[in-house]
Design a protein around this motif. Structure first.
Motif, PDB file in Angstrom:
ATOM      1  N   GLN A  98       0.826  -1.205   0.000  1.00  0.00           N
ATOM      2  CA  GLN A  98       0.000   0.000   0.000  1.00  0.00           C
ATOM      3  C   GLN A  98       0.863   1.259   0.000  1.00  0.00           C
ATOM      4  O   GLN A  98       0.331   2.365  -0.093  1.00  0.00           O
ATOM      5  N   ILE A 152     -12.973  20.244   4.176  1.00  0.00           N
ATOM      6  CA  ILE A 152     -12.997  19.275   5.274  1.00  0.00           C
ATOM      7  C   ILE A 152     -11.595  18.904   5.745  1.00  0.00           C
ATOM      8  O   ILE A 152     -11.429  18.213   6.746  1.00  0.00           O
ATOM      9  N   HIS A 203     -14.603  16.370  10.311  1.00  0.00           N
ATOM     10  CA  HIS A 203     -14.277  16.689   8.917  1.00  0.00           C
ATOM     11  C   HIS A 203     -14.652  15.546   7.973  1.00  0.00           C
ATOM     12  O   HIS A 203     -14.875  15.760   6.795  1.00  0.00           O
ATOM     13  N   CYS A 204     -14.664  14.323   8.496  1.00  0.00           N
ATOM     14  CA  CYS A 204     -15.013  13.170   7.642  1.00  0.00           C
ATOM     15  C   CYS A 204     -16.522  13.002   7.505  1.00  0.00           C
ATOM     16  O   CYS A 204     -16.974  12.257   6.639  1.00  0.00           O
ATOM     17  N   GLY A 216     -19.916  13.234   6.277  1.00  0.00           N
ATOM     18  CA  GLY A 216     -20.379  13.685   4.953  1.00  0.00           C
ATOM     19  C   GLY A 216     -19.586  13.089   3.808  1.00  0.00           C
ATOM     20  O   GLY A 216     -19.966  13.221   2.651  1.00  0.00           O
ATOM     21  N   THR A 217     -18.477  12.421   4.128  1.00  0.00           N
ATOM     22  CA  THR A 217     -17.694  11.840   3.032  1.00  0.00           C
ATOM     23  C   THR A 217     -18.219  10.454   2.664  1.00  0.00           C
ATOM     24  O   THR A 217     -18.828   9.758   3.474  1.00  0.00           O
ATOM     25  N   LEU A 218     -17.949  10.077   1.433  1.00  0.00           N
ATOM     26  CA  LEU A 218     -18.289   8.748   0.949  1.00  0.00           C
ATOM     27  C   LEU A 218     -17.295   7.747   1.531  1.00  0.00           C
ATOM     28  O   LEU A 218     -16.191   8.104   1.948  1.00  0.00           O
ATOM     29  N   ASP A 265     -13.567   7.320   0.077  1.00  0.00           N
ATOM     30  CA  ASP A 265     -12.796   8.527   0.364  1.00  0.00           C
ATOM     31  C   ASP A 265     -12.452   8.601   1.839  1.00  0.00           C
ATOM     32  O   ASP A 265     -11.331   8.959   2.213  1.00  0.00           O
ATOM     33  N   GLN A 316      -9.561   6.474   2.822  1.00  0.00           N
ATOM     34  CA  GLN A 316      -8.273   7.019   2.391  1.00  0.00           C
ATOM     35  C   GLN A 316      -7.864   8.219   3.237  1.00  0.00           C
ATOM     36  O   GLN A 316      -6.691   8.375   3.599  1.00  0.00           O
ATOM     37  N   ILE A 317      -8.836   9.057   3.566  1.00  0.00           N
ATOM     38  CA  ILE A 317      -8.529  10.225   4.410  1.00  0.00           C
ATOM     39  C   ILE A 317      -7.924   9.757   5.729  1.00  0.00           C
ATOM     40  O   ILE A 317      -6.927  10.303   6.209  1.00  0.00           O
ATOM     41  N   ASN A 373      -4.384   8.405   5.378  1.00  0.00           N
ATOM     42  CA  ASN A 373      -3.428   9.513   5.222  1.00  0.00           C
ATOM     43  C   ASN A 373      -3.193  10.216   6.557  1.00  0.00           C
ATOM     44  O   ASN A 373      -2.069  10.567   6.905  1.00  0.00           O
ATOM     45  N   GLN A 433      -0.653   3.591   5.479  1.00  0.00           N
ATOM     46  CA  GLN A 433      -1.506   3.063   4.416  1.00  0.00           C
ATOM     47  C   GLN A 433      -1.915   1.617   4.706  1.00  0.00           C
ATOM     48  O   GLN A 433      -2.696   1.030   3.961  1.00  0.00           O
ATOM     49  N   ARG A 486     -13.649  -2.773   0.191  1.00  0.00           N
ATOM     50  CA  ARG A 486     -14.761  -2.858  -0.770  1.00  0.00           C
ATOM     51  C   ARG A 486     -15.854  -3.812  -0.294  1.00  0.00           C
ATOM     52  O   ARG A 486     -16.728  -4.209  -1.056  1.00  0.00           O
ATOM     53  N   ILE A 509     -16.811   2.832 -14.493  1.00  0.00           N
ATOM     54  CA  ILE A 509     -17.114   2.675 -13.068  1.00  0.00           C
ATOM     55  C   ILE A 509     -16.795   1.250 -12.640  1.00  0.00           C
ATOM     56  O   ILE A 509     -17.202   0.290 -13.271  1.00  0.00           O
ATOM     57  N   ARG A 530     -21.575   0.159  -6.942  1.00  0.00           N
ATOM     58  CA  ARG A 530     -20.520   1.064  -6.492  1.00  0.00           C
ATOM     59  C   ARG A 530     -21.097   2.228  -5.703  1.00  0.00           C
ATOM     60  O   ARG A 530     -20.584   2.594  -4.644  1.00  0.00           O
ATOM     61  N   ARG A 535     -28.986   8.108  -4.027  1.00  0.00           N
ATOM     62  CA  ARG A 535     -28.380   9.308  -3.438  1.00  0.00           C
ATOM     63  C   ARG A 535     -29.359   9.982  -2.478  1.00  0.00           C
ATOM     64  O   ARG A 535     -28.988  10.393  -1.375  1.00  0.00           O
ATOM     65  N   PHE A 588     -28.970  10.609   1.703  1.00  0.00           N
ATOM     66  CA  PHE A 588     -28.929  11.967   2.271  1.00  0.00           C
ATOM     67  C   PHE A 588     -30.292  12.407   2.821  1.00  0.00           C
ATOM     68  O   PHE A 588     -30.451  13.545   3.229  1.00  0.00           O
TER      69      PHE A 588
END
Lengths: 624, 624
Positions: free
Chosen positions: A158, A284, B138-139, B141-143, B146, B149-150, B153, B158, B182, B310, B340, B391, B395
């Motif tokens: 990774q 964000i 901050h996270c 609301g994120t998918l 993502d 990964q945030i 980081n 990783q 996944r 996709i 997805r 979607r 939401f």
């Protein structure tokens, strides 16, 4: 002899024969070109013969970080990627940050040269000195972020860094970019060069470290730079916190933010919908390039509505222009969504946005009809149309096929004089500064060896007004030759060859960038440079790049701007009434060529100038 | 005393007080419940008091792998996640594979119990025995991808494994899932339990290893299992290569693939558009759970058109049903895109698809009009409508708010007798097997402690016809009580408590799963079990789960099926004319309760049965 910074080794990868070999980086090459764009342009000048098809096997692609990359120097995790551009036919050089440039150095390389063409989709895995060629047939067709993850999983690591192309590069879109993590080697269609070579991705990992020639001098130079960062009124207070969208507010206030394919600069009202505060409301978090103390990479997530939850690192100012004001979109969420989509498809956001705005203008003028747009209502401001068109461009689907090679190529196919609506120079779409009221920008775009390049044609003195030793009237043509040469040479040396982030020059050490680079060179590499010698590298590289373009047939006639900008004055806003006339441009070009030591009638470097710069071989190659 | 497999430690995390503490896993608990769902159900029975709001601070969430997880046993990188379900009010238990379950063990834990409620969005980072509580504002609301990964980081690692919720869980959608890489902990709305606790994600990394009690016995049991895998005509030849979509072809041929909200089973023609071969044509690679030799996770990429490029890991059979035939979509690309999207939004694909198909039926019946659908044309087969609605559900936007809690909750709000169109049991939407011609499935769904659960109500004997010691007539009601109990108990012990992938039972060792688990128990943990004792664990857990549900007010009346299935015979296909009548169901329930040793009129376990299973405390709790 250099004793730090450089690894002294260049990796040459031949995709045709699936071979990799090591070459030395001679000290004289390091002295003459420093690294980055300098190394790239030197190699394409030497190796890419005149008339080479940019999308054929004989083009080469040079990935080059610099001597400071991976050496703990702030803002130096940068690389230049150089090839003959399939979009312009001229030198194609684009920069990117992130972690990938640093990993190249960790892997032990000053540059990676890719040549030849794979006989099937391939990715290259570079683990230090071990290079393997791997089948990428299965990755062909994947979006960039997915592709990066697939390769990390496949390599069971990774921590490898991956740069790759998306569908746009695979389909040889001449506005395709290369994506590394959330960053892009954006412009001049270098993604298509990878695509044409059958190269889906490069994965790299290294465990090496970079030696420092003189710890004391290194520390002093680094500390001076950090002090300058700290003293900037913009860098930490603004760019760290909110990135670059405030430039939309600034250019909006100056009346130079282009809108609706440059038909409505100064008229586009809802800048508050797309500018700094609107973008800040979506923040964000942020991302840093390796060793960067600034962290301008703003993570933003679209709010309520059809794009809710979509995240991007960005959009930066240029994307705010290209997917916002440029296409008549006045709200932030579609810009975020389009930025993400372009990254995933592997499309350059500036060229893609301007090409869509070109198509929108044709639609509004009735030149493109619903039949030709595959039924898409292409009016300015239709964000769903923007998304649909980006996908179609990347996959060359329907109208997207027509637009996939940028605005000029599309105009040529459409005919009917539509090239006057293609907002480009040498085929490269214009960045977000209306040059009718920013004349140094105009000259910069006209003469940049890459076309209308936001990195190569930028004149911060006209926008931020940072003190430099001459006064600048942004409306005047006079004196812009000298200013442009200074900007080009200092940028080339310090930002493109070193290479370091543009913030270094534009925000931190605008008057002393060459001093800073000289000090870092001595500290990191042990090579002693005067500031003038650093500047000289910039001049040398600009001359060699010009020589490359001259050899490909470019002349003074190509150093021009879209007709609209030279004939239609700005209709509204703080710069109302201004235009960059043909005469303005000629005045500036005369001054520019003359001060460059180039032939004023043709724009060709003189033999004397090339010899003075140690480029006699270039003079020979041009038959001067 | 166990001497391998188990770490002997449970991690209890209190979000209210931001504390973490270690608890022992007593040997008697390991003996009685093995791990996984057993541990989860034991803990919620003991700790979640009757009437507890599933979305309140007093619900708990138990993440439990098993003794074989991380021990090099194939198909054992599984975890059960257990809470009181906000969708059904009953036991909410769902399983997932991937790498996350293994990492829990590497970090040193047999289970992680989450309790309380964070006062602001939080994620928990578990680095071995070190637990930190980190701001996730901050996270929010994120998918999901993502977000993962945030967090990687942010933790500068990783290699951490992250499970998280998407917008659906944040908005307390009762059909929200938890996504790890996944993979999903898909059903029963456990994502909303995390959302209600303010817990966006759990990141985990460990460096421990799992001890093996007896290398010889471990190797022998493992080898026997691998031989059985190899002997399966389906596992490697089909599921390794193409995953599970061939079940769509199979159920299609049997006339039991539900279509258009179960109104058109047997009629839906284009199975070839969504089944095995169509999915196989989109395959680009596959993914394995940790230590899995099968690798059923198929990476597929949508082809030309609006979804081009996709990628998803999947869709598996259930998603082919839920986003394909169930909503009247007959082509593969929209299913890939919806799969997805559901993963990124954090929506359970089965419940989301069936809820959309419910809304589509109401639209086609004129009960929902364009005004109520926010202008979306909700006809069966409209793939763009499916995407928009997913979607909106995540939401809680417009019509999405009405549908975000699943089909039954929506029907109750809409009224007009629409609950008869909600294809669910106990609130959990039905998987893709039309029980009108698969009666053991019907009884399984009716009596499963989680509702209509594809894992808990599945009867492979009716579909694959694998030899077991009794003959099966899928149309008959007789004998299905015994079969269902056998299926439930063996699945619970070997797949939910161990826990191991369903392929173990359904494809590899259908008749000897308990023998295999007993052998692995002795080899890995040193605990000696007979196959009968393994089976007894399954019975114990099913009884304890039933006791939990009884305590929450569930009775025989809740063990039922949607009215349509009991009154409307199948109209076409290979099972035309069949129905699962009220009398069929009652016949089966009588046999089932009776053989279970439960009160036939109420469906409540008897005191005697509970005592026999060592669950006297459950009998006491129920006042028996």
């Amino acid at each position: 002899m250099y004793s730090g910074g450089y690894t002294g080794k260049i990796l040459r990868i031949d995709l045709s024969n699936r071979t990799a070999r090591e070459e030395p980086l001679p000290e004289e090459m390091a002295r003459a070109f420093i690294g980055g764009a300098g190394l790239g342009i030197k190699h394409i000048f030497d190796e890419v013969r005149p008339g080479t098809d940019p999308l054929g096997p004989d083009n080469i692609l040079v990935f080059a970080p610099g001597p400071f990359t991976a050496a703990g120097v702030p803002c130096a995790s940068r690389m230049a990627v150089t090839a003959r551009s399939p979009l312009t036919g001229a030198v194609g050089m684009a920069l990117s940050g992130g972690e990938f440039p640093t990993e190249i150095k960790f892997a032990g390389w000053d540059a990676i040269i890719i040549e030849g063409k794979a006989d099937k989709p391939t990715y290259v895995a570079i683990m230090g000195s071990d290079v393997s060629f791997r089948d990428a047939s299965h990755c062909w067709g994947t979006l960039t972020f997915d592709c990066q993850q697939i390769i990390k999983n496949e390599l069971r690591d990774q921590n490898v860094r991956v740069c790759c192309i998306g569908p746009a590069g695979e389909h040889l879109s001449r506005i395709a970019c290369i994506v590394n993590e959330r960053r892009a080697v954006g412009r001049k269609g270098l993604g298509a060069v990878m695509g044409a070579k059958g190269l889906k991705a490069i994965a790299i990992r290294g465990s090496g470290r970079v030696a420092i020639a003189s710890e004391d001098k290194y520390r002093a130079a680094r500390a001076a730079l950090l002090r300058a960062f700290k003293a900037s009124p913009v860098l930490y207070p603004e760019f760290s916190q909110h990135g670059t969208p405030m430039v939309a507010d600034l250019t909006g206030a100056l009346g130079v933010l282009p809108a609706k394919n440059w038909t409505a600069t100064g008229e586009f009202v809802p800048i508050e919908g797309i500018g700094r505060d609107a973008q800040a409301a979506r923040k964000i978090g942020r991302e840093h390039c390796h060793d960067c103390p600034v962290g301008c990479g703003q993570l933003r997530v679209a709010g309520a509505g059809p794009y809710a939850g979509i995240l991007t690192e960005g959009p930066d100012f240029e994307t705010v222009y290209a997917f916002g004001s440029g296409v008549g979109i006045g709200t932030v969420d579609p810009i975020i969504a389009a930025d993400r989509l372009a990254d995933e498809l592997g499309l350059d956001s500036i060229s893609a946005g301007v090409t869509v705005s070109f198509a929108m203008e044709l639609f509004e003028r009735g030149i493109l009809t619903l039949e030709e747009t595959d039924g898409i209502d292409l009016r300015f401001g239709n964000d769903q149309a923007l998304m649909q068109l980006l996908r179609k461009m990347a996959f060359r689907d329907g109208l997207g096929d027509l637009l996939a090679d940028g605005s000029l190529a599309a105009a040529k196919k459409i005919g009917q004089g539509t090239d006057k609506y293609a907002m480009q120079v040498k085929g490269l779409e214009l960045p977000g500064y209306d040059v009718r009221a920013l004349k140094a920008h105009g000259l910069g775009y006209a003469t940049s060896y890459t076309g209308a390049d936001h990195c190569r044609g930028y004149a911060f003195q006209e926008v931020f007004g940072v003190p430099i030793p001459w006064g600048v009237d942004r409306f005047a043509a006079e004196g812009k030759g000298k200013l442009t040469i200074w900007n080009q040479d200092v940028r080339t040396a310090t930002l493109d060859c070193a290479p370091m982030c543009a913030f270094l020059l534009d925000m931190a050490v605008p008057a002393t960038a060459c001093e800073n680079t000289a000090a870092l060179m001595e500290g990191v590499t042990g090579l002693v440079f005067t500031p003038e010698e650093v500047m000289r590298v910039g001049e040398r590289v600009n001359n060699l790049a010009r020589a490359f373009n001259v050899r490909e047939g470019f002349t003074r006639a190509d150093d021009t701007l879209p007709e609209r900008l030279m004939t239609e004055p700005l209709k509204a806003g703080a710069s109302k009434g201004h235009v960059i006339s043909r005469q303005d441009l000629d005045t500036m070009l005369d001054e520019y060529y003359s001060l460059r030591g180039w032939d004023v009638s043709t724009g060709t470097p003189t033999r004397a100038k090339l010899i003075e710069l140690g480029l006699a071989y270039a003079a020979d190659a041009l038959g001067l």
